[in-house]
Write an enzyme that holds these catalytic residues in place. Structure first.
Site, PDB file in Angstrom:
ATOM      1  N   ASP A   1      16.890  49.874  29.588  1.00 33.91           N
ATOM      2  CA  ASP A   1      18.223  50.443  29.812  1.00 33.91           C
ATOM      3  C   ASP A   1      18.251  51.202  31.139  1.00 33.91           C
ATOM      4  O   ASP A   1      19.182  51.073  31.931  1.00 33.91           O
ATOM      5  CB  ASP A   1      18.666  51.326  28.637  1.00 33.91           C
ATOM      6  CG  ASP A   1      17.541  52.161  28.050  1.00 33.91           C
ATOM      7  OD1 ASP A   1      16.372  51.976  28.469  1.00 33.91           O
ATOM      8  OD2 ASP A   1      17.802  53.005  27.185  1.00 33.91           O
TER       9      ASP A   1
ATOM     10  N   ASP B   1      15.707  37.500  30.772  1.00 33.84           N
ATOM     11  CA  ASP B   1      16.899  36.646  30.767  1.00 33.84           C
ATOM     12  C   ASP B   1      18.125  37.479  31.155  1.00 33.84           C
ATOM     13  O   ASP B   1      18.928  37.090  32.011  1.00 33.84           O
ATOM     14  CB  ASP B   1      17.068  36.072  29.349  1.00 33.84           C
ATOM     15  CG  ASP B   1      18.010  34.889  29.319  1.00 33.84           C
ATOM     16  OD1 ASP B   1      18.418  34.422  30.391  1.00 33.84           O
ATOM     17  OD2 ASP B   1      18.342  34.434  28.205  1.00 33.84           O
TER      18      ASP B   1
ATOM     19  N   ASP C   1      20.298  37.659  35.167  1.00 32.19           N
ATOM     20  CA  ASP C   1      21.734  37.429  35.424  1.00 32.19           C
ATOM     21  C   ASP C   1      22.295  38.590  36.242  1.00 32.19           C
ATOM     22  O   ASP C   1      23.093  38.399  37.161  1.00 32.19           O
ATOM     23  CB  ASP C   1      22.519  37.325  34.101  1.00 32.19           C
ATOM     24  CG  ASP C   1      22.818  35.868  33.724  1.00 32.19           C
ATOM     25  OD1 ASP C   1      21.979  35.010  34.049  1.00 32.19           O
ATOM     26  OD2 ASP C   1      23.871  35.600  33.115  1.00 32.19           O
TER      27      ASP C   1
ATOM     28  N   TYR D   1      12.943  35.219  21.172  1.00 33.85           N
ATOM     29  CA  TYR D   1      13.648  33.935  21.278  1.00 33.85           C
ATOM     30  C   TYR D   1      13.216  33.011  20.146  1.00 33.85           C
ATOM     31  O   TYR D   1      12.186  32.355  20.202  1.00 33.85           O
ATOM     32  CB  TYR D   1      13.479  33.338  22.687  1.00 33.85           C
ATOM     33  CG  TYR D   1      14.512  33.957  23.608  1.00 33.85           C
ATOM     34  CD1 TYR D   1      14.677  35.340  23.610  1.00 33.85           C
ATOM     35  CD2 TYR D   1      15.348  33.209  24.395  1.00 33.85           C
ATOM     36  CE1 TYR D   1      15.648  35.942  24.388  1.00 33.85           C
ATOM     37  CE2 TYR D   1      16.323  33.809  25.184  1.00 33.85           C
ATOM     38  CZ  TYR D   1      16.461  35.179  25.171  1.00 33.85           C
ATOM     39  OH  TYR D   1      17.429  35.771  25.943  1.00 33.85           O
TER      40      TYR D   1
ATOM     41  N   LYS E   1      10.581  48.476  26.302  1.00 39.43           N
ATOM     42  CA  LYS E   1      11.369  49.401  25.469  1.00 39.43           C
ATOM     43  C   LYS E   1      10.390  50.077  24.504  1.00 39.43           C
ATOM     44  O   LYS E   1      10.564  50.051  23.286  1.00 39.43           O
ATOM     45  CB  LYS E   1      12.477  48.608  24.745  1.00 39.43           C
ATOM     46  CG  LYS E   1      13.543  49.474  24.073  1.00 39.43           C
ATOM     47  CD  LYS E   1      14.368  50.290  25.046  1.00 39.43           C
ATOM     48  CE  LYS E   1      15.306  51.219  24.295  1.00 39.43           C
ATOM     49  NZ  LYS E   1      15.906  52.250  25.168  1.00 39.43           N
TER      50      LYS E   1
HETATM   51  P1  ATP Z   1      23.755  30.464  29.739  1.00 37.08           P
HETATM   52  O1  ATP Z   1      23.809  31.420  28.606  1.00 37.08           O
HETATM   53  O2  ATP Z   1      23.674  29.017  29.352  1.00 37.08           O
HETATM   54  O3  ATP Z   1      22.761  30.857  30.807  1.00 37.08           O
HETATM   55  P2  ATP Z   1      26.046  31.828  30.762  1.00 37.08           P
HETATM   56  O4  ATP Z   1      26.796  32.223  29.561  1.00 37.08           O
HETATM   57  O5  ATP Z   1      25.165  32.845  31.431  1.00 37.08           O
HETATM   58  O6  ATP Z   1      25.191  30.523  30.469  1.00 37.08           O
HETATM   59  P3  ATP Z   1      27.064  30.406  33.045  1.00 37.08           P
HETATM   60  O7  ATP Z   1      27.194  29.001  32.639  1.00 37.08           O
HETATM   61  O8  ATP Z   1      25.859  30.753  33.861  1.00 37.08           O
HETATM   62  O9  ATP Z   1      27.140  31.326  31.752  1.00 37.08           O
HETATM   63  O10 ATP Z   1      28.368  30.852  33.815  1.00 37.08           O
HETATM   64  C1  ATP Z   1      28.758  32.201  34.005  1.00 37.08           C
HETATM   65  C2  ATP Z   1      29.829  32.263  35.085  1.00 37.08           C
HETATM   66  O11 ATP Z   1      29.220  32.011  36.360  1.00 37.08           O
HETATM   67  C3  ATP Z   1      30.912  31.187  34.921  1.00 37.08           C
HETATM   68  O12 ATP Z   1      32.164  31.708  35.296  1.00 37.08           O
HETATM   69  C4  ATP Z   1      30.488  30.106  35.875  1.00 37.08           C
HETATM   70  O13 ATP Z   1      31.550  29.330  36.379  1.00 37.08           O
HETATM   71  C5  ATP Z   1      29.802  30.875  36.999  1.00 37.08           C
HETATM   72  N1  ATP Z   1      28.735  30.066  37.584  1.00 37.08           N
HETATM   73  C6  ATP Z   1      27.519  29.812  37.051  1.00 37.08           C
HETATM   74  N2  ATP Z   1      26.825  29.010  37.837  1.00 37.08           N
HETATM   75  C7  ATP Z   1      27.598  28.709  38.913  1.00 37.08           C
HETATM   76  C8  ATP Z   1      27.438  27.904  40.086  1.00 37.08           C
HETATM   77  N3  ATP Z   1      26.312  27.214  40.331  1.00 37.08           N
HETATM   78  N4  ATP Z   1      28.462  27.840  40.971  1.00 37.08           N
HETATM   79  C9  ATP Z   1      29.590  28.531  40.765  1.00 37.08           C
HETATM   80  N5  ATP Z   1      29.815  29.311  39.679  1.00 37.08           N
HETATM   81  C10 ATP Z   1      28.834  29.399  38.753  1.00 37.08           C
END
Ligand code: ATP
Length: 355
Positions: free
Chosen positions: A218, A242, A246, A132, A185
């Site tokens: 992976d 990170d 997700d 990062y 990795k």
């Molecule tokens: P970052 O890189 O800043 O972490 P990201 O690219 O992972 O952001 P997000 O902003 O987390 O993207 O959003 C990804 C998807 O998840 C979008 O469609 C968003 O609307 C949905 N999302 C994220 N958080 C929420 C929440 N608290 N409630 C409902 N939907 C959400």
């Protein structure tokens, strides 16, 4: 009675909606203590437009006096180009306060549809090093371009960085199901991930009761889909943590359910694992659960640091109220429900009152 000064930084996108919801739930959960001195502080695009800086100096000075803070997400894509080469407020705070451990739990909830209904794990992500570029240097950026057609990125991996996140992960595991999966990795990044893996294994020797496995990243993505219920604590580096968090957030129901705490030795910052969700910002429909549970994590951190039962009780109340609300079928749109942020928050607060 214990008293805590807590900064409140709403930031960008859905930040104001979910942070306000979390603060209301926190206030309801701490009705009979601990005492809270909440300090709203400018940060993000609004601060940039009004005060010329996304993270004004007064905000940082006040945070130094705070025990911890609740932070919304930032949307640096919406900042002017001149700002994008700087550290965003989130990275700046992680770096400045040395918030080295990013703890991101992911669990499925009863009555909430999930791709991985057996998932109940925590990702322990190193938060100050790795690839990062915005936080792995004292000065300058870890990314640079010697010519317009060549881009290089430097990764930083230190014994100290690995040791402290490993210790955090093993302590977490001791309070859970006593299993740690180290994710790396090593097969291609032999020196950097070799050091990370070696140090994690050394720390593991201090915790003989904990079962340890290790996986290439992976393979881990496949394993999380194949047997999500198997994992307890995932110990990994900055970028892998990170990405994996997700995945685990979404597998366990929705990114909107996935909380996070950024913890150092002196301060901690509650911040949901998800981003600013610009696609739904300002519509009042965001799921506040991740930010509410992040705030509960902050209260647990304060409870441990200050040996304070009242902070732990407040955290437990918040967690139980969220659980009851979800169990009762009240859900936001991302979970297939029809409640907006305000209605969901009201239901959570009602469930605290019902205790
Ligand atoms: P970052 O890189 O800043 O972490 P990201 O690219 O992972 O952001 P997000 O902003 O987390 O993207 O959003 C990804 C998807 O998840 C979008 O469609 C968003 O609307 C949905 N999302 C994220 N958080 C929420 C929440 N608290 N409630 C409902 N939907 C959400």
């Amino acid at each position: 009675m214990a008293r805590y000064r807590i900064g409140v930084l709403e930031c960008d996108g859905i930040g104001p909606e979910i942070v306000r919801s979390s603060v209301s739930v926190l206030k309801a959960a701490t009705g009979d203590g601990p005492a809270l001195d909440l300090a709203p502080l400018p940060a993000g695009l609004d601060a940039l437009q009004r005060l010329g800086q996304a993270l004004p100096a007064e905000t940082i000075t006040t945070l130094e006096q705070c025990h911890g803070w609740i932070m919304g997400p930032h949307d640096s894509e919406s900042y002017p180009i001149s700002e994008r080469s700087k550290r965003n407020p989130n990275a700046e705070l992680r770096h400045r306060f040395d918030l080295y451990a990013n703890i991101r739990p992911a669990r499925a909830y009863p009555n909430v549809p999930a791709l991985a209904p057996t998932m109940d794990l925590v990702v322990a992500r190193e938060n100050t090093e790795g690839f990062y570029a915005d936080r792995n240097m004292f000065l300058g950026s870890g990314e640079f371009m010697p010519t317009p057609d060549v881009a290089l990125a430097v990764g930083l991996f230190t014994r100290r960085g690995a040791e402290r996140i490993a210790r955090t992960a093993f302590h977490l595991a001791m309070a859970r199901r006593k299993k740690v999966a180290i994710v790396h990795k090593f097969n291609v990044l032999r020196l950097t991930y070799g050091l990370f893996l070696d140090v994690c294994r050394e720390v593991a020797k201090e915790f003989p009761e904990v079962e340890v496995e290790d996986f290439h990243v992976d393979n881990m993505t496949a394993q999380l889909v194949r047997r999500p219920g198997h994992f307890d604590v995932i110990l990994t580096t900055n970028m892998f943590g990170d990405i994996l968090s997700d995945l685990t957030g979404e597998l366990s129901g929705s990114l909107g359910l996935a909380p996070g705490l950024n913890a150092g030795d002196t301060h901690a910052m509650a911040q949901a694992a998800h981003g600013s969700a610009p696609d739904i910002a300002g519509r009042g429909i965001a799921n506040p659960v991740a930010e509410i549970l992040s705030t509960a994590m902050l209260m647990r951190w304060l409870a441990d640091k200050h040996q304070d039962v009242s902070a732990r009780t407040a955290a437990e109340r918040m967690e139980r109220a969220v659980l009851r609300t979800l169990e009762s079928g009240v859900r936001t749109g991302d979970l297939g429900g029809s409640a907006n942020t305000e209605a969901f928050t009201g239901a959570v607060i009602g469930n605290i009152g019902r205790e």
